[in-house]
Design a protein around this motif. Structure first.
Motif, PDB file in Angstrom:
ATOM      1  N   VAL A 206       6.156   5.197-148.088  1.00 24.15           N
ATOM      2  CA  VAL A 206       6.437   3.843-147.645  1.00 24.15           C
ATOM      3  C   VAL A 206       6.367   3.807-146.137  1.00 24.15           C
ATOM      4  O   VAL A 206       6.849   4.706-145.457  1.00 24.15           O
ATOM      5  N   SER A 207       5.747   2.764-145.660  1.00 23.78           N
ATOM      6  CA  SER A 207       5.608   2.644-144.213  1.00 23.78           C
ATOM      7  C   SER A 207       5.952   1.229-143.791  1.00 23.78           C
ATOM      8  O   SER A 207       5.711   0.271-144.516  1.00 23.78           O
ATOM      9  N   THR A 208       6.536   1.111-142.634  1.00 23.51           N
ATOM     10  CA  THR A 208       6.886  -0.202-142.109  1.00 23.51           C
ATOM     11  C   THR A 208       6.547  -0.235-140.637  1.00 23.51           C
ATOM     12  O   THR A 208       6.725   0.767-139.942  1.00 23.51           O
ATOM     13  N   ILE A 209       6.068  -1.371-140.213  1.00 21.52           N
ATOM     14  CA  ILE A 209       5.728  -1.502-138.794  1.00 21.52           C
ATOM     15  C   ILE A 209       6.624  -2.543-138.158  1.00 21.52           C
ATOM     16  O   ILE A 209       6.769  -3.652-138.675  1.00 21.52           O
ATOM     17  N   ASP A 210       7.214  -2.151-137.079  1.00 20.75           N
ATOM     18  CA  ASP A 210       8.010  -3.087-136.303  1.00 20.75           C
ATOM     19  C   ASP A 210       7.175  -3.465-135.089  1.00 20.75           C
ATOM     20  O   ASP A 210       7.122  -2.729-134.102  1.00 20.75           O
TER      21      ASP A 210
ATOM     22  N   MET B 272       6.928   0.054-133.032  1.00 18.04           N
ATOM     23  CA  MET B 272       7.287   1.272-133.741  1.00 18.04           C
ATOM     24  C   MET B 272       6.716   1.236-135.146  1.00 18.04           C
ATOM     25  O   MET B 272       6.544   0.176-135.734  1.00 18.04           O
TER      26      MET B 272
ATOM     27  N   TYR C  92       7.296   3.196-138.893  1.00 13.23           N
ATOM     28  CA  TYR C  92       8.192   4.058-139.653  1.00 13.23           C
ATOM     29  C   TYR C  92       7.483   4.471-140.935  1.00 13.23           C
ATOM     30  O   TYR C  92       6.817   3.661-141.580  1.00 13.23           O
TER      31      TYR C  92
ATOM     32  N   VAL D 170      15.065   2.733-142.131  1.00 13.84           N
ATOM     33  CA  VAL D 170      14.422   1.992-141.050  1.00 13.84           C
ATOM     34  C   VAL D 170      15.443   1.131-140.329  1.00 13.84           C
ATOM     35  O   VAL D 170      15.477   1.066-139.104  1.00 13.84           O
TER      36      VAL D 170
END
Lengths: 594, 919
Positions: free
Chosen positions: A70-74, A79, A81, A238
């Motif tokens: 799982v990936s998340t972009i802020d 950033m 994650y 996150v």
């Protein structure tokens, strides 16, 4: 190394195992997704490292059946994650492994839900919270897990320890709560007590099952009964990481932009607003211009400026320099988004630098009279008009621009107003006029001649060509009165002095000039302040008094300061006025009180 | 007026109110304009009992097992009558003082027998292990064992010491008992010596303790000086071009160091601990306990502890050193430790409870919600203070004070460097830097660390640190000068955005919020999308991993080629072809901050982007090195990436799917973040400026001491200098070795300003008047007659900015003037005579690092107060040697020599960064 989070488990068979770890890295989002190779490479490392053959095939050591990264972009904080069961980053892997063993095996906390902070400079520092989840099928009906926050800066970790502890407890509580619910469901059997059907009230009773004799391994996702547990923990991590990044904010203060920058900005704003009225729609549609377009704009700018002389379009000629450039923009149908060079690309000292410096030295040499130089500069810095009558026998206008840029450098941005003589409008307000003698002015030339005959204007005749160092003739046409002894401003002395120094390079030259400009601008500020205060204005009418206040040597300095008030930004002036108003009000109140 | 003063300056009323009354009248008779009062809360010292600090010292070695060496809980003062009776006991002290923990022979422990409680141990009962020693005339008794020792040993060393004998730091907190414990385990550097040699080690003070380059606690300064420093430098150089002027030219010092921290951290990671086992470890812990009903006090202290940890650990370090030095000395260790413990208790107590200057001037002026009236009052106050100190009676005193402070406390420098763009938020005359939060999030430094750097002015590399001490007998004057100084010391200030961590609660009622959050997460999960077209690393390639470095690079490139080959398959296209219309990248735009990004932000984002690009590069580099050396890394962890021999059998590698999840932001669900009121225990900028007290404390960068005995203060300052420059002195700055430690001593009674430096400790340099500072003071005179005080603040800032620009110009001038000779000149102009030797050593990086080492604060030399002739002569020659350029500068810029001295330090800081660019 950036901070990361991990969920770990003590497996009955395999000992401490990492279930999931979330790392973060800096990430710039590219507007036009071309640059994604980098991030793809990054992702692909993870996919590779997810090869299960190295991993123990054990249910207990797996988080959930669905093996997902799982990936998340802020995007606000740049950033990215990503969560996976193991990381390709070897250093991080080692640190997480180390933290895992320590938090589950070695470290002992004082209380049940008291996190421990441990670590060293080599393995990083870790805040770990070990906890147990109820599981009907586990040995002793519970399983041991731990949450870790790992980072390399111990004092940073310490400073957010309290916050992190709270968050970790929350996360733990979530898992435990869910595990409990599952346990409750699994651990007891619903029994219908109303076997006879006699009783009307149907009461359900539960019988507790005996735990299984042989404990079985289960995934955490089964224990908490959530198939999307990976996502949930990722989201929590996150959240944790982002929170730790933003928990303490540092406020730094810079000085406001210098008056030069502010005036520049203000001038730009004015033209933007003017422009806004007629080209609002166009501008908004093309807010982002790719690099290639802007280069094109620049090219055409230079090109068109050389063509200006021969352009039949009177529109070009009749507008001021600034709006001329704006015209180009409109013609190019693009928004020129460079922030400070909208007007000054041609006359910015930094864009000529060395060349301009050398040219000015040549200018001095050709002028060949220090008195004349003093006279020119003296008049220039106290605000008199300078007219460069040039004959350009070269293809490029670079030289004249370079020379103008030097003069521009000497004055604060707000005081500098350049107009080419082809333009009728701004002539009276301009203090720097470029007059190409080759241009045949079709329109009314009266204002120009009027200006040329003005006593306060200084006319310099220049001839450029390819032979003899490009600048062939420099001639001062309005000669100084021989008798008058106007004191030379200190600033001019400094400038002239600088040119005697052969070692100076353009960078040093510019910064020294800037320093002096700042100095005199500050005096101009003071002058402006005094002008706003009645008492001060009356007290310091005397020039001599003013000279002592401003700590200057002669009248020309004073004249310079007076003129340079023009270089102050509107923002500054407004601020001073507000402050003064406030002060007046305050004094009035005080008087009333008395 | 007296009470007003008290309120303004937040004084400890008990100690100073009396004197204040007398001095208050005295100053008013001096026709001092009364200070405009500010309505500020009074300083309330926190309640803290230093007896609640407990110290535990253990020793753990392979031979003897775990031993308790010192436990302050069992310490007892022996009544003097007791003394005579037990004199015969003394003979047994030496033998008993080191009984093994819990009395069990260590072999038992080592073989894994469960630890036996002390009470059940017969040996302990037979031999009541009591050791006695005298300390400062009192006799103490150290009983062995308290019941909880076993537990504490576990906390400190971990429960499996044989399996994992790690060194490092730990912090344990607990609610019952209410306590916080910080512990350190470290390997003894001094090898186990025969007792005969021990005498030498006792004489050796902490500063002369042998430097072990492998000391795990101080890797940072080592890697700076060793080879990795070179790589750091090289990466720095390449970066600076990218970062451009924004970081290095305009934000001198401040941003630069913050950025540098990341660079250094990346290197730090690569430091390997030597594989050898430590034969002997010492574990030390201090425990601060609170009563069970003192929860609020505990919380306050805990927060204080967390933010002040670097300073506290710095003090703690002294105990560690004492324990280490004396570990082989059975007789004196207890006394030595007790001595340190007392000092530690005092230090901690002082640090925690000393009255602070509530709301330093700079702090107030930068607050967002400062009303006009309040600000005017402040401005008037500052003006009146300046006025007071520039009366003829004081002569050039104020000029000297400001010259000294502004020359060494350089936190003001960045506050006058103009920002390039219009900031969204302006506070009177300053622009709040917009870039900090983003910078923070990807540089990931601690803001508190940033504050420490600002406060100690530790900008250059290696850092020098600076403290300011004001002494005098008149507390009212002290207070005013202190307040004025607090305007010129300008750390960043912190805002705590404590997000409400309560996603759920244990009570039933709040489980609704838990459900809500859960629902929210479920929604997010449902909206997550798959990121496709990510190809896994080809296993064929990975087999070659680690064979050859070049091969790896090839790998990377290959992969990029593959990916760029099917460029049509960008994320963009793919995601649009999915059922869900959302694009992958846009999912993340859920944050509510988004709409605020306007065109105006372009500049910021550009600045940021350049920063990000650079950092990104660093990260990539880092990763590359990691990939390049898997043989080293994977040895301890062979499980994951090394291709196992089974691999060919597994033909179909199950590829994992990569999902993208939107940001989880519980703030949307009413979890508003709570912003906390800043108090000194959370903000070092408020904490390290102390109000008027009676003693010197090294923790405070600005303090006023009401005393007539200046010599004593000087002595403690010098002692602190000596300590600061030792190996452990810079522990609070992430273990950096401090090059020079400077204290500005302002004596109001003598009207003198002296500089003390660790370089030549006993010699003070008298600060001289500078012409550069004079305009600042003159502005105030002007204000008195003509202008409102508000204007004066503005003008003062402008004057400071002038100084900044002047320094820039001089630096560029010096650079231009002698480009080829520049590096040499910089040595001689900024350095001391000692460094002239290094000029000859060639034109290498190495030399540059050395020059920076020497480019110090070598306090300029003329007119030393008590001039030792030899010293003075060497200095004048140093200056003469260098002076050609300096003379030029002085002439060119119409400076006085003292002006140059004033600028020198500023130039040095500016130069540190420039140096890298030249390379």
């Amino acid at each position: 190394m950036n901070a990361s989070c991990a969920l770990q488990h003590f497996c009955d068979l395999h000992g401490p195992q990492t279930l999931l770890c979330t790392e973060q890295r800096a990430h710039i989002q590219n507007a036009n997704d071309n640059d994604d190779e980098d991030i793809k490479t990054f992702y692909s490392q993870y996919i590779k490292s997810e090869n299960p053959q190295g991993k123990v095939e054990c249910k207990s050591c797996t988080l959930s059946p669905e093996s997902a990264l799982v990936s998340t972009i802020d995007s606000d904080n740049h950033m990215l994650y990503i969560s996976s069961s193991s990381t390709p980053n070897q250093d991080l892997f080692k640190n997480i492994r180390n933290a895992c063993v320590r938090s589950l095996n070695i470290e002992k906390s004082v209380e049940v839900d008291a996190p421990i902070l441990f670590g060293d400079d080599v393995n990083g520092y870790c805040l770990s919270l070990a906890f147990s989840c109820k599981d009907f099928h586990a040995r002793g009906s519970q399983r041991l897990y731990s949450l870790c926050y790992i980072c390399s800066d111990k004092y940073h970790l310490l400073s957010i320890m309290k916050l992190l502890s709270d968050c970790l407890r929350q996360a733990v509580y979530w898992l435990q709560y869910d595990a409990n619910e599952t346990y409750e469901q699994e651990g007891r059997i619903k029994v219908n007590t109303n076997l006879n059907g006699t009783s009307t009230t149907t009461r359900t009773t539960y019988i507790f099952r005996t735990p299984p004799c042989v404990p079985s391994q289960r995934m955490l996702s089964d224990i908490v009964h959530d198939s999307k547990i990976t996502f949930r923990i990722h989201a929590l991590f996150v959240w944790l990481l982002r929170m730790s990044n933003s928990a303490i904010n540092e406020s730094l203060f810079d000085a406001l932009p210098t008056e030069e920058q502010t005036t520049k900005q203000e001038r730009k704003d004015v033209y933007d607003n003017e422009n806004l009225s007629n080209s609002l729609t166009k501008r908004r549609t093309t807010t982002i211009v790719s690099r290639s377009t802007s280069i094109h704009v620049q090219d055409s700018l230079l090109l068109s400026s050389t063509l200006t002389n021969y352009t039949p379009n009177p529109g070009y000629l009749s507008t001021s320099l600034y709006s001329t450039i704006d015209n180009y923009h409109q013609n190019e149908n693009g928004y020129y988004d460079d922030e400070d060079d909208f007007d000054s690309l041609q006359y910015q000292f930094s864009s000529y630098g060395y060349e301009a410096l050398k040219l000015f030295e040549l200018f001095i040499k050709k002028l060949n009279n220090i008195k004349y130089l003093q006279y020119i500069l003296n008049n220039w810095v106290i605000g008199n008009r300078l007219i460069l009558k040039y004959t350009n026998r070269m293809d490029s206008k670079d030289l004249i621009c370079a020379l103008a840029s030097i003069f521009r450098l000497f004055l604060p941005d707000g005081c500098f107003h350049l107009v080419e003589a082809t333009n009728q409008k701004g002539l009276h307000t301009a203090n720097f006029i470029l007059y190409d003698t080759d241009i045949v002015l079709t329109n009314d030339t009266s204002s120009l001649t009027e200006i040329l005959n003005d006593n306060n204007s200084i006319v310099i005749k220049l001839i450029f060509d390819d032979i003899d160092d490009n600048l062939r003739v420099v001639k001062l046409e309005t000669l100084p009165l021989t008798r008058s002894e106007i004191p030379i401003p200190t600033y001019v002395k400094t400038i002239i002095d600088l040119f005697t120094d052969s070692n100076l390079n353009e960078e040093a030259f510019e910064s020294i000039i800037t320093q002096h400009k700042i100095k005199y601008l500050n005096k101009a500020k003071l002058h402006f302040q005094l002008g706003r205060c009645q008492t001060a204005a009356t007290l310091s009418t005397n020039d001599r008094q003013q000279m002592t206040i401003f700590n200057v040597e002669n009248m020309s300095d004073l004249a310079l300061i007076r003129f340079w008030q023009k270089g102050l930004s509107q923002a500054y002036k407004t601020q001073i006025r507000i402050l003064k108003q406030d002060d007046n009000q305050h004094q009035r109140i005080q008087k009333q009180q008395k | 007026m007296n009470s007003i003063l008290n309120r303004v300056f937040g004084k400890n009323p008990s100690s100073t109110s009396k004197k204040n009354a007398t001095t208050g009248t005295a100053s008013s008779s001096n026709s001092t304009p009364p200070l405009t009062p500010l309505d500020l809360p009074q300083w309330i010292p926190p309640d803290f009992n230093r007896d609640n600090i407990r110290l535990l010292v253990f020793s753990d070695s392979d031979d003897t097992g775990l031993q308790l060496i010192f436990d302050s809980k069992t310490l007892r003062v022996v009544p003097s009558t007791d003394n005579d009776n037990n004199i015969n006991n003394k003979s047994s002290i030496a033998t008993n003082s080191r009984t093994s923990l819990s009395g069990v022979p260590s072999s038992n422990y080592a073989t894994g027998k469960p630890p036996v409680g002390p009470s059940s141990n017969s040996g302990a009962r037979v031999n009541p292990a009591i050791s006695r020693f005298t300390h400062k005339g009192k006799q103490y008794e150290l009983r062995k064992f308290s019941n909880d020792i076993r537990n504490y040993a576990d906390y400190i060393f971990g429960t499996m010491p044989l399996l994992f004998k790690g060194t490092g730091m730990k912090v344990h907190t607990s609610k019952s008992p209410l306590q916080i414990m910080m512990s350190r385990v470290f390997a003894v550097k001094l090898a186990d010596r025969p007792d005969g040699i021990v005498n030498t080690s006792t004489t050796s003070e902490p500063d002369t303790a042998p430097v072990n380059p492998l000391n795990p606690f101080l890797p940072s300064h080592i890697n700076r000086s060793l080879s990795s420093g070179v790589s750091a430098a090289s990466s720095t150089i390449s970066s600076i071009d990218i970062l451009g002027e924004d970081l290095t030219n305009h934000k001198f010092g401040r941003l630069y160091r913050r950025w540098l921290k990341v660079a250094n951290r990346a290197i730090k990671q690569n430091q390997r601990q030597p594989g050898r086992r430590h034969r002997r470890c010492i574990g030390i812990a201090f425990i601060v306990t609170f009563q069970q009903d003192e929860l609020s006090k505990y919380k306050h202290f805990e927060e204080f502890f967390c933010t002040h940890a670097p300073l506290i650990e710095n003090h703690f370090q002294k105990i560690m050193t004492a324990a280490e030095v004396n570990i082989n000395e059975r007789n004196s260790i207890a006394a030595a430790l007790l001595d340190r413990l007392f000092t530690f208790k005092d230090d901690l107590y002082t640090l925690y409870t000393r009255p602070r200057l509530i709301y330093p001037a700079w702090y107030i002026l930068t607050q967002e919600h400062l009303t006009m009236t309040k600000r005017r009052a402040l401005a008037q106050q500052l003006c009146s203070i300046i006025d007071l100190f520039s009366t003829p009676k004081y002569g050039d005193f104020l000029n000297c004070v400001l010259s000294a402070v502004l020359s060494y406390q350089l936190s003001w420098l960045s506050t006058v460097s103009p920002s390039l763009i219009k900031s969204k938020q302006q506070v009177l005359f300053k622009a709040k830097a917009d870039y900090t939060s983003s910078m923070q999030s990807f540089l990931q430094y601690s803001p508190l660390w940033g504050q420490l750097i600002d406060l100690f002015s530790a900008y250059s590399q290696p850092p020098y640190i600076c403290r300011t001490v004001i002494v005098g007998t008149d507390s009212s004057l002290l207070n005013r000068l202190l307040y004025l100084m607090s305007f010129f010391i300008r750390p960043s200030y912190l805002t705590y955005k404590n997000p409400n961590p309560n996603l759920s609660d244990t009570t039933d009622e709040q489980n609704r919020s838990y459900k809500k959050v859960r629902l929210y997460i479920d929604e997010l999960i449902a909206s997550s999308t798959q990121i496709q077209d990510i190809e896994p690393y080809s296993p064929v390639h990975s087999i070659h991993d680690g064979d050859d470095d070049d091969d790896d690079e090839q790998n990377l490139e290959d992969d990029i080629d593959i990916l760029s080959g099917d460029e049509s398959n960008t994320n963009h296209n793919h995601t649009t072809s999915l059922n869900q219309p959302q694009e992958f990248y846009q999912l993340t735009y859920t944050s509510d901050d988004l709409e605020s990004t306007s065109v105006e932000d372009n500049e910021i984002s550009q600045l940021l982007n350049s920063l990000v690009i650079h950092i990104d590069q660093m990260i990539v580099n880092e990763q590359r090195t990691q990939i390049q050396s898997p043989t080293i890394h994977s040895r301890p962890t062979p499980s994951v990436t090394l291709p196992s021999p089974i691999q060919p059998v597994v033909n179909s590698l199950p590829t994992k799917i990569l999902m993208s999840l939107p940001l989880f932001e519980p703030n949307h669900l009413g979890h508003e973040s709570i912003s906390l009121n800043n108090d000194y225990h959370l903000d070092l900028g408020l904490s390290l400026i102390s109000s008027v007290t009676n003693s010197y404390s090294s923790d405070f960068i600005l303090q006023a001491i009401e005393t007539s005995n200046v010599n004593e203060i000087i002595r403690s300052i010098c002692a602190q200098h000596t300590y600061d420059t030792t190996e452990n002195g810079g522990i609070f700055l992430d273990g950096e070795l401090i090059d020079t430690s400077i204290t500005i001593l302002i004596n109001i009674d003598d009207i003198s300003v002296n500089l003390y430096s660790s370089k030549h400790n006993d010699i003070a340099r008298k600060q001289e008047r500078t012409t550069l500072i004079q305009p600042i003071i003159e502005h105030v005179h002007l204000a008195k007659q003509l202008l409102p005080a508000d204007f004066v603040l503005l003008n003062m800032e402008d004057s400071l900015q002038e100084i900044y620009f002047q320094a820039l110009a001089i630096l560029k001038y010096m650079k231009a003037n002698n480009r080829s000779l520049y590096s040499q000149e910089s040595v001689s102009s900024f350095g001391d005579s000692a460094s002239t030797a290094s000029i000859t050593s060639g034109d290498t990086d190495d030399r540059h690092s050395r020059t920076t080492n020497h480019t110090v604060t070598d306090l300029p030399t003329q007119s030393l107060m008590n001039s030792v002739l030899t010293i003075e002569s060497t200095y004048t020659t140093a200056i003469d040697n260098s002076s050609e350029l300096v003379q030029n500068v002085i002439r060119k810029f119409q400076l006085q020599r003292s002006d140059y001295m004033f600028l020198k330090n500023i130039l040095r800081v500016l130069e540190t960064e420039q140096m890298q660019m030249i390379n």
